[in-house]
Design a protein around this motif. Structure first.
Motif, PDB file in Angstrom:
ATOM      1  N   THR A 123      34.772  18.982  -0.324  1.00  0.00           N
ATOM      2  CA  THR A 123      33.622  19.332   0.025  1.00  0.00           C
ATOM      3  C   THR A 123      33.092  20.786   0.097  1.00  0.00           C
ATOM      4  O   THR A 123      33.881  21.602   0.783  1.00  0.00           O
ATOM      5  CB  THR A 123      33.310  18.435   1.125  1.00  0.00           C
ATOM      6  OG1 THR A 123      34.107  16.953   0.660  1.00  0.00           O
ATOM      7  CG2 THR A 123      31.817  18.264   1.583  1.00  0.00           C
ATOM      8  N   ALA A 124      32.004  21.239  -0.279  1.00  0.00           N
ATOM      9  CA  ALA A 124      31.547  22.213   0.360  1.00  0.00           C
ATOM     10  C   ALA A 124      29.929  21.974  -0.462  1.00  0.00           C
ATOM     11  O   ALA A 124      29.425  21.698  -1.281  1.00  0.00           O
ATOM     12  CB  ALA A 124      31.940  23.605  -0.806  1.00  0.00           C
ATOM     13  N   ASN A 125      29.251  22.853   0.329  1.00  0.00           N
ATOM     14  CA  ASN A 125      27.700  22.397   0.976  1.00  0.00           C
ATOM     15  C   ASN A 125      27.156  23.895   0.086  1.00  0.00           C
ATOM     16  O   ASN A 125      27.139  24.639   0.838  1.00  0.00           O
ATOM     17  CB  ASN A 125      27.544  22.831   2.245  1.00  0.00           C
ATOM     18  CG  ASN A 125      26.129  22.351   3.120  1.00  0.00           C
ATOM     19  OD1 ASN A 125      25.134  22.389   1.794  1.00  0.00           O
ATOM     20  ND2 ASN A 125      25.935  21.793   4.476  1.00  0.00           N
ATOM     21  N   LEU A 126      26.442  22.941  -0.770  1.00  0.00           N
ATOM     22  CA  LEU A 126      25.969  24.108  -1.751  1.00  0.00           C
ATOM     23  C   LEU A 126      24.734  24.690  -0.960  1.00  0.00           C
ATOM     24  O   LEU A 126      24.568  26.224  -1.827  1.00  0.00           O
ATOM     25  CB  LEU A 126      25.435  23.298  -3.235  1.00  0.00           C
ATOM     26  CG  LEU A 126      24.538  22.430  -3.202  1.00  0.00           C
ATOM     27  CD1 LEU A 126      23.109  22.645  -2.877  1.00  0.00           C
ATOM     28  CD2 LEU A 126      24.499  21.739  -4.218  1.00  0.00           C
ATOM     29  N   THR A 127      23.904  23.662  -0.262  1.00  0.00           N
ATOM     30  CA  THR A 127      22.941  25.391   0.727  1.00  0.00           C
ATOM     31  C   THR A 127      23.567  26.646   0.824  1.00  0.00           C
ATOM     32  O   THR A 127      22.630  27.262   1.241  1.00  0.00           O
ATOM     33  CB  THR A 127      22.249  24.037   1.973  1.00  0.00           C
ATOM     34  OG1 THR A 127      21.457  22.911   1.455  1.00  0.00           O
ATOM     35  CG2 THR A 127      20.954  24.445   2.225  1.00  0.00           C
TER      36      THR A 127
ATOM     37  N   THR B 118      24.707  18.812  -0.031  1.00  0.00           N
ATOM     38  CA  THR B 118      23.809  19.602   0.490  1.00  0.00           C
ATOM     39  C   THR B 118      23.532  19.208   2.165  1.00  0.00           C
ATOM     40  O   THR B 118      23.184  20.500   2.285  1.00  0.00           O
ATOM     41  CB  THR B 118      21.973  19.001  -0.340  1.00  0.00           C
ATOM     42  OG1 THR B 118      22.429  17.843   0.781  1.00  0.00           O
ATOM     43  CG2 THR B 118      22.414  18.912  -2.240  1.00  0.00           C
ATOM     44  N   GLY B 119      24.093  18.816   2.868  1.00  0.00           N
ATOM     45  CA  GLY B 119      24.107  18.937   4.681  1.00  0.00           C
ATOM     46  C   GLY B 119      22.543  17.478   4.775  1.00  0.00           C
ATOM     47  O   GLY B 119      22.141  17.618   4.140  1.00  0.00           O
ATOM     48  N   TYR B 120      23.587  17.668   5.715  1.00  0.00           N
ATOM     49  CA  TYR B 120      21.919  16.557   5.990  1.00  0.00           C
ATOM     50  C   TYR B 120      22.211  17.105   7.863  1.00  0.00           C
ATOM     51  O   TYR B 120      20.954  16.833   8.896  1.00  0.00           O
ATOM     52  CB  TYR B 120      22.274  15.194   6.486  1.00  0.00           C
ATOM     53  CG  TYR B 120      23.942  15.320   7.113  1.00  0.00           C
ATOM     54  CD1 TYR B 120      23.992  14.782   8.371  1.00  0.00           C
ATOM     55  CD2 TYR B 120      24.769  15.331   6.412  1.00  0.00           C
ATOM     56  CE1 TYR B 120      25.009  14.423   9.000  1.00  0.00           C
ATOM     57  CE2 TYR B 120      26.328  14.740   7.765  1.00  0.00           C
ATOM     58  CZ  TYR B 120      25.609  14.090   8.424  1.00  0.00           C
ATOM     59  OH  TYR B 120      27.044  14.452   8.854  1.00  0.00           O
ATOM     60  N   LEU B 121      22.994  18.385   8.847  1.00  0.00           N
ATOM     61  CA  LEU B 121      22.764  18.604   9.655  1.00  0.00           C
ATOM     62  C   LEU B 121      21.534  20.019  10.572  1.00  0.00           C
ATOM     63  O   LEU B 121      21.751  20.822   9.448  1.00  0.00           O
ATOM     64  CB  LEU B 121      23.700  18.569  10.451  1.00  0.00           C
ATOM     65  CG  LEU B 121      24.991  18.008  10.619  1.00  0.00           C
ATOM     66  CD1 LEU B 121      26.501  18.504  10.890  1.00  0.00           C
ATOM     67  CD2 LEU B 121      24.432  16.845  11.438  1.00  0.00           C
ATOM     68  N   ASP B 122      20.912  19.124  11.187  1.00  0.00           N
ATOM     69  CA  ASP B 122      19.555  20.794  12.042  1.00  0.00           C
ATOM     70  C   ASP B 122      20.569  22.252  12.406  1.00  0.00           C
ATOM     71  O   ASP B 122      19.683  22.910  12.578  1.00  0.00           O
ATOM     72  CB  ASP B 122      18.571  20.138  12.361  1.00  0.00           C
ATOM     73  CG  ASP B 122      17.381  19.585  11.829  1.00  0.00           C
ATOM     74  OD1 ASP B 122      17.110  19.836  10.523  1.00  0.00           O
ATOM     75  OD2 ASP B 122      17.047  18.684  12.447  1.00  0.00           O
ATOM     76  N   SER B 123      21.459  21.673  13.145  1.00  0.00           N
ATOM     77  CA  SER B 123      22.476  22.131  13.676  1.00  0.00           C
ATOM     78  C   SER B 123      22.944  23.403  13.240  1.00  0.00           C
ATOM     79  O   SER B 123      23.063  24.277  13.044  1.00  0.00           O
ATOM     80  CB  SER B 123      23.720  21.796  14.428  1.00  0.00           C
ATOM     81  OG  SER B 123      24.401  20.634  13.740  1.00  0.00           O
TER      82      SER B 123
END
Length: 462
Positions: free
Chosen positions: A104-108, A136-141
């Motif tokens: 898993t890798a977050n492209l953002t 793509t992620g989902y955490l504002d942190s």
């Protein structure tokens, strides 16, 4: 012919992954996640069990929604601390020959030019056993930690992901021809300049001009995994994914979700049966049903339902700690995981109900029984829903995987529903029997492949 069940071990480079709190169990070894032996021993174990892959989740950011703090997250190690998943592959690949690695890798937050090099490097070192779980992620942190005010809007994240994949395809598929590398010592030519071309991409999100830094790896593009059940996420999966990970609670709803995934692939002009669909599941098995029930009860004493709910709070963006035990939880559309918030919208949830659902620390379907009972249930899920396989979560590590391999795998093999040996070839070839190592012709990434013969032109030195 009955469908052969595919199987990934579902894990994360941290202590608490899905079933929270079980790190406190005296037989659990997950606090050793920082050591190479922990991972190489696991890889050997999974290969002994003929697992198709080790699917390693990841998160950027921290779970700070529940109680508006990290108190429960840190006390129970809810995916914090968490180390980089990609750095594990070289060591595990060195002690195995067949086990695949879904990373898993977050492209953002990953520059596509450098990320393409990391993927190619791992595909080379593993001899073609790498997959990428696109998130793509989902955490504002995470957004705040990376210098953004908040996460980009849900559907815009997928717009960016579409373009990201275009850049990767150009680099991985189109920069180097298959016959670019000749390694001719006498002529002093390692790679032919006329077989390597510059990638030029000028889009809304990315601007890239350059040559891919790696020669073609066995798969070029790794096997593409994706999880997303929103309309926009399904459209993305239909276009790009080869393997799709879904979360199901009952067979009827899971069947509907599988059908939606395949319909999305068909709408994108791809073979809907070419996609492999996996569901997360937890298994607690013992030689007898009585022993399995006792083991389940034992695990429940160590699990943390509150930690599970705290994790779910960040998945939905809702602070459940603000609600009394039996107070109805209000639904508000947010920017987190849409499938998670939809569950709350479709039923009258309270914090008490959530705690009951997360009794084992997570909310995945849990099968408890002897080998025959578990095997029959797994087969039923496959046959009744159209699933292709499972991402098997861990409970007590490595005990839960050992139990499954020693007890369930032989029973599935006896019923003709699980392989008795690995197929040859890359991860893509193992998952898609008879396939080539490269992306199939009907996949959009194949359209970016370096033409043959390649256009002439010098490779300019930097």
């Amino acid at each position: 012919m009955a469908k052969e069940i595919l199987l990934n071990a579902f894990n994360m480079n941290c202590i608490g992954h899905i079933n929270h709190g079980l790190w406190t169990h005296p037989r659990d070894t997950s606090t050793q996640y920082k050591t190479l032996d922990y991972w190489t021993d696991l890889a050997r174990l999974l290969e002994r069990g003929l697992f198709d892959g080790l699917f390693i989740a990841d998160i950027v950011g921290t779970y700070d929604v529940y109680g508006q703090s990290l108190e429960v997250t840190l006390k129970e190690s809810i995916q914090l601390p968490v180390n980089d998943p990609l750095l594990l592959v070289s060591a595990m690949a060195a002690v195995t020959k067949h086990l695949g690695f879904g990373l898993t890798a977050n492209l953002t937050y990953e520059a596509p030019y450098l990320f393409a090099r990391r993927l190619s490097t791992l595909d080379h070192l593993s001899n073609g056993r790498v997959g990428w779980n696109i998130v793509t992620g989902y955490l504002d942190s995470a957004a705040r930690a990376m210098g953004l005010a908040q996460q980009p809007e849900h559907d815009r994240r997928y717009d960016q992901a579409d373009e990201y994949l275009q850049v990767l395809y150009k680099l991985l598929e189109g920069s180097w021809a298959d016959d670019a590398v000749v390694a001719d010592r006498e002529q002093r030519v390692y790679a032919r300049p006329d077989k390597v071309r510059k990638v030029e991409h000028h889009g809304e999100f990315y601007k890239v001009e350059g040559y891919h830094l790696c020669e073609p790896s066995p798969q070029r593009t790794p096997v593409l995994f994706q999880a997303g059940s929103s309309p926009r996420g399904l459209a993305f999966a239909g276009q790009h994914a080869e393997c799709v990970f879904i979360s199901g609670q009952d067979q009827a709803a899971t069947r509907a979700q599988v059908d939606k995934v395949r319909a999305a692939a068909k709408a994108a002009g791809r073979d809907p049966q070419a996609l492999k669909v996996f569901m997360g599941i937890t298994v607690i098995v013992a030689p007898t049903e009585e022993q399995a029930r006792a083991k389940h009860a034992e695990y429940l004493r160590y699990a943390s339902a509150e930690a599970g709910v705290a994790h779910f709070a960040s998945s939905t963006g809702i602070d459940f700690s603000r609600y009394a035990l039996d107070e109805p939880i209000g639904f508000a559309k947010g920017n987190a995981i849409q499938s998670a918030t939809r569950q709350l919208q479709e039923s009258a949830w309270t914090r008490r109900r959530l705690l009951e659902q997360h009794a084992l620390g997570g909310r995945y379907v849990t099968l408890v029984g002897n080998p025959e009972q578990v095997a029959k249930q797994l087969i039923s899920w496959i046959d009744e829903t159209g699933l292709d396989g499972f991402n098997l979560t861990r409970t007590v590590t490595p005990e839960s995987y050992e139990d499954f391999i020693d007890l369930v795998v032989p029973e599935l093999q006896r019923r003709g529903r699980y392989k008795t040996a690995y197929r040859h070839g890359s991860l893509r070839q193992k998952l898609f029997d008879g396939a080539q190592a490269l992306l199939p012709a009907d996949h959009p990434g194949a359209a970016y492949r370096h033409p043959t013969p390649a256009p002439t032109g010098a490779l300019h030195h930097a």
